[in-house]
Design a protein around this motif. Sequence first.
Motif, PDB file in Angstrom:
ATOM      1  N   TRP A 434     -24.573  21.235 -27.485  1.00  0.00           N
ATOM      2  CA  TRP A 434     -23.784  21.902 -26.460  1.00  0.00           C
ATOM      3  C   TRP A 434     -22.308  21.675 -26.740  1.00  0.00           C
ATOM      4  N   ASP A 435     -21.558  22.740 -26.692  1.00  0.00           N
ATOM      5  CA  ASP A 435     -20.131  22.627 -26.904  1.00  0.00           C
ATOM      6  C   ASP A 435     -19.423  22.821 -25.567  1.00  0.00           C
ATOM      7  N   GLU A 436     -18.752  21.766 -25.103  1.00  0.00           N
ATOM      8  CA  GLU A 436     -18.111  21.819 -23.780  1.00  0.00           C
ATOM      9  C   GLU A 436     -17.037  22.901 -23.747  1.00  0.00           C
ATOM     10  N   GLU A 437     -16.330  23.006 -24.840  1.00  0.00           N
ATOM     11  CA  GLU A 437     -15.171  23.890 -24.851  1.00  0.00           C
ATOM     12  C   GLU A 437     -15.569  25.361 -24.694  1.00  0.00           C
ATOM     13  N   THR A 438     -16.509  25.778 -25.528  1.00  0.00           N
ATOM     14  CA  THR A 438     -16.910  27.188 -25.479  1.00  0.00           C
ATOM     15  C   THR A 438     -18.048  27.405 -24.490  1.00  0.00           C
ATOM     16  N   GLU A 439     -18.560  26.321 -23.920  1.00  0.00           N
ATOM     17  CA  GLU A 439     -19.670  26.392 -22.979  1.00  0.00           C
ATOM     18  C   GLU A 439     -20.852  27.160 -23.519  1.00  0.00           C
ATOM     19  N   ARG A 440     -21.181  26.883 -24.745  1.00  0.00           N
ATOM     20  CA  ARG A 440     -22.430  27.420 -25.268  1.00  0.00           C
ATOM     21  C   ARG A 440     -22.969  26.500 -26.360  1.00  0.00           C
ATOM     22  N   TYR A 441     -24.204  26.776 -26.758  1.00  0.00           N
ATOM     23  CA  TYR A 441     -24.810  25.972 -27.812  1.00  0.00           C
ATOM     24  C   TYR A 441     -24.300  26.407 -29.188  1.00  0.00           C
ATOM     25  N   HIS A 442     -24.093  25.414 -30.026  1.00  0.00           N
ATOM     26  CA  HIS A 442     -23.771  25.686 -31.424  1.00  0.00           C
ATOM     27  C   HIS A 442     -24.885  25.121 -32.291  1.00  0.00           C
ATOM     28  N   ALA A 443     -25.028  25.664 -33.479  1.00  0.00           N
ATOM     29  CA  ALA A 443     -26.006  25.099 -34.415  1.00  0.00           C
ATOM     30  C   ALA A 443     -25.452  23.761 -34.902  1.00  0.00           C
ATOM     31  N   MET A 444     -26.268  22.720 -34.827  1.00  0.00           N
ATOM     32  CA  MET A 444     -25.769  21.414 -35.248  1.00  0.00           C
ATOM     33  C   MET A 444     -25.524  21.393 -36.757  1.00  0.00           C
ATOM     34  N   HIS A 445     -26.446  21.961 -37.548  1.00  0.00           N
ATOM     35  CA  HIS A 445     -26.182  22.089 -38.985  1.00  0.00           C
ATOM     36  C   HIS A 445     -25.550  23.464 -39.259  1.00  0.00           C
ATOM     37  N   HIS A 446     -26.336  24.486 -39.304  1.00  0.00           N
ATOM     38  CA  HIS A 446     -25.817  25.853 -39.376  1.00  0.00           C
ATOM     39  C   HIS A 446     -26.926  26.791 -38.901  1.00  0.00           C
ATOM     40  N   PRO A 447     -26.590  28.016 -38.655  1.00  0.00           N
ATOM     41  CA  PRO A 447     -27.570  28.897 -37.974  1.00  0.00           C
ATOM     42  C   PRO A 447     -28.789  29.267 -38.811  1.00  0.00           C
ATOM     43  N   PHE A 448     -28.859  28.802 -40.051  1.00  0.00           N
ATOM     44  CA  PHE A 448     -30.003  29.157 -40.902  1.00  0.00           C
ATOM     45  C   PHE A 448     -31.072  28.073 -40.912  1.00  0.00           C
TER      46      PHE A 448
END
Lengths: 581, 581
Positions: A434-448
């Motif tokens: 979870w990214d507080e700044e953008t308020e959405r989930y990000h891929a911890m490694h990468h989206p693949f």
Amino acid sequence: MLRSHTCGELRKAHVGTEVVLSGWVQRSRDKGGLLWIDLRDRYGITQLTFDESKSDAKVLETARKLGREFVVQAKGLVVERYSKNDKLPTGEIELEVTALEILNAAKTPPFIIEDDTDGGEDLRMKYRYLDLRRNEVRSKLEVRSKLAIAVRNYLADLEFIEVETPVLIKSTPEGARDFVVPSRINQGQFYALPQSPQTFKQLLMVSGFDRYFQIVKCFRDEDLRADRQPEFTQIDCEMSFVNRDDVLGVFEGMTRHLFKTIKGVELDKFPHMTYADAMEKYGSDKPDVRFGMEFINLNEQTQQKGFNVFDQAELVVGICAKGCADYTRKQLDALTDFVRRPQIGAKGMVYMKCNADGSYKSSVDKFYSQDDLKGWAAKANAEAGDLVLVLSGDKNTVRKQMNELRLYMGDALGLRNPNEFSPLWVVDFPLLEWDEETERYHAMHHPFTSPLLEDIEKLDAEPGEVRANAYDMVINGVEIGGGSIRIHDKEMQKLMFKHLGFTDEEAKAQFGFLMDAFEYGAPPHGGIAFGFDRLCAMFGGSETIRDYIAFPKNTSGRDVMIDSPSPVDENQLKELGIGLS
Amino acid sequence: MLRSHTCGELRKAHVGTEVVLSGWVQRSRDKGGLLWIDLRDRYGITQLTFDESKSDAKVLETARKLGREFVVQAKGLVVERYSKNDKLPTGEIELEVTALEILNAAKTPPFIIEDDTDGGEDLRMKYRYLDLRRNEVRSKLEVRSKLAIAVRNYLADLEFIEVETPVLIKSTPEGARDFVVPSRINQGQFYALPQSPQTFKQLLMVSGFDRYFQIVKCFRDEDLRADRQPEFTQIDCEMSFVNRDDVLGVFEGMTRHLFKTIKGVELDKFPHMTYADAMEKYGSDKPDVRFGMEFINLNEQTQQKGFNVFDQAELVVGICAKGCADYTRKQLDALTDFVRRPQIGAKGMVYMKCNADGSYKSSVDKFYSQDDLKGWAAKANAEAGDLVLVLSGDKNTVRKQMNELRLYMGDALGLRNPNEFSPLWVVDFPLLEWDEETERYHAMHHPFTSPLLEDIEKLDAEPGEVRANAYDMVINGVEIGGGSIRIHDKEMQKLMFKHLGFTDEEAKAQFGFLMDAFEYGAPPHGGIAFGFDRLCAMFGGSETIRDYIAFPKNTSGRDVMIDSPSPVDENQLKELGIGLS
């Protein structure tokens, strides 16, 4: 060649031979009609001798003109030394010089070119080409070169193909940290430099390459923090038809091979540790397991006893420092100061000493009885003479703080021996964070990165709980490499982008080329990328490009070749169709 | 692994073994209750069999659903084939499939993935990841990978250190063909991408590295002509304390080693040819010496006989095409048309046939007697049945034209066998060449090239006559590598810049860092750089980056990953502090 041998090569067996050496004057002594010169090259040092009573007058005259770092060619006879120097491989012999030629003169160098130099860092960086003459500096690059070749041969023997993917690539809209490169030919158009060859290598798997690797430069246009360079080097690898353990097996084998052949160190089988365990026991996804001092959850032992700070904490966590019960007030205050540093951010630290007489002494004695403290000690396996250090707060925060304190104590107690190597695999990372700044989930490694199959059903309801089929290789607390099994199915990849907040259009615009490729027979695949700079550092090579090769600096003392770009000519910009805005 | 063996691995010895294979469906046949599927991976093809009377119904159902390029995993028993296929290494066996899983479905590929494909170039470039599945294309990258490793091991065994020089370098004022890279952090400042690591490697020699190499990407922002790529790869090498022949020896050895180990070809010792000889005999500094057909100077034989064209020519030059006296009018006209092409630019061509009866027939009979023509033939070593082709004009121009005609005839007569390799060293290049446009001398190689010592005195009076200590390796008319002994003395380097029209200030601004370094003990040194892309092409690998790895194209059919930059986001430009002008 302007030499018959190198300056590191001659031994007793060469006595009586006529040889020619070329190299740099390291030092000279002129005493009682005898003159000795140490001649140096990359391979070693050989002593040259001249004798007033025997040497040719012109040779002697030349020899007496030589200053430090002059480049000379010396011809002569190898003779046995009267007083041997057993610190030098060439210490049994010396060269009686019969002909001497100055190949190039040298100004007096600004610092001494020896292992123990008198040059400060700034001076050595300014005259980097002189600093590189020092064994210590040069050997870092030698180690790096050896490692690269060992990696290549190991992987080539396993049928990996090295493919050099392009450096000038398509500029994609997402690339906020991409370097962009304006094109002279197509004005107003730009290339990008790759942050990694991730999508290239996945396409190579779709192409059936089966086993790919590359030692490759990657680029990131961001702040030059201490551990970030605008260019860095990866050992980038990918394999098809593999499960996680296949990938781990190959690269554990490679790492073990490197340690054995380059360092002479035999590594045991690498243990596996889940991300969850690593965070719970070490407060870090790259734990230094050269020493124990694992975290102890003291919630049960410390809460509901009237100490507000602990009662309100999500987590009360301790570590046991063996044999440290004799820490003085000053030492304990220093630890408290350490955890209070702004970059660590703890409000305070609680300690408990296990005295030799079986009693306990803590900084929060007024809230806890001796029996309570005995309970702490029992949970922490602390014995008489040990010191328990306790931090509390929000779980994620306090773990990070305790990780710093644990490493600090490890250093203080000499438990982080640089000649000991404790590798492990950290596995089952969270897929999303979870990214507080953008308020959405990000891929911890990468989206693949592929989720663990058994967790996919949680994607909607508990996205933060979904584990990825991702892994890191960690050695001595340093993340040496990381990778994952990838998604190879278009629908799964679309689902992933959806969960990362991409619209279908955005996903298609940025990664449509990859998802389209998945429709034409993409095999299951996975891989790993190693930070080559970090790996080299672990072997005593250089860590960063700036470390290992920094070339001439401009007069302002900035390292112009590496980390400081310069203004370009206005006309050059015009020709490129761009201007400064 | 999702397989126990690869698709290229199984032999008769495996009969009776249970195995698991994974790969792509190459083709299938379904006939009389029997189903055969060719399963392909990078390593080969194995035949899978299914039998209605024996196979599991579900397995059979799955097998019948498979289309071309489906990715499947098949488990089964290795059995001996009834009808062997001796074209396949696995042709003695087949797999009786007992379990079959579809790992990924595939759309029907847009072209057939076989050695003999039906896909046109555009389609194959668009679906490059599918084209790369074809043996022919993949094998080019395999060869490249093998060559790179062989080069590295060869040089490492000779104590060469591979040093990775920086990619983001200082932008220097001269860099008209440099790519520039704006920096986000230092707005208004730019890095450059290196056109070559020339100055880096010379500094490494000053640093005493003694033997350096690097397989390295270089960049040039210029028109994308057929043989020029914005990024290309060099094998870049430098050595200290060497003469020319030391460098030639090492790299002739390397080249011979590569041909032997990768191609199984034993090369003879490489002959040396001066630039002057190459121009006189072949009209080219990269002569294809797989065949003779050397130039014959016919000035003496042809001038002062009343043929104005020849009389006014600086050079009348011929070649002798063995056994071509029977060329028809049409064939001779075609040759004339060839030399008249605008890119060649001759006004016309004269021929002379040596007839079987001892007579001569030429296109300029009215100016020359049979005796005159006999003189031509004698000079040209032309015998009955041969054809002599003659061009005339300004020496430099006519040599270039005749070079083209010679190569054309070589092709026409099948004298340029791609499986024959004729290497040579071309040496003693001119140091300077006159540039009509700027009306001054330019360095033919680069300004760091050393002149031949015996020619230095001519620098002032006859600069065009001064020879450089420079050399090229040429194989089959392709310049594979080139290098020189460098200047290692500051005063000599200053003198060189002066002759190249630099003011002292300009020289200092651009190359002061190198000349300063020369004052601190620079050893004599020299080196070479190979065009790795060309070398690979010679071995049947890819020639250019675009050839060997071109990734998905955008819908316009342009190869977006390689040769076409794209617009960047306006905001991205703002962030970089630059705008479109």
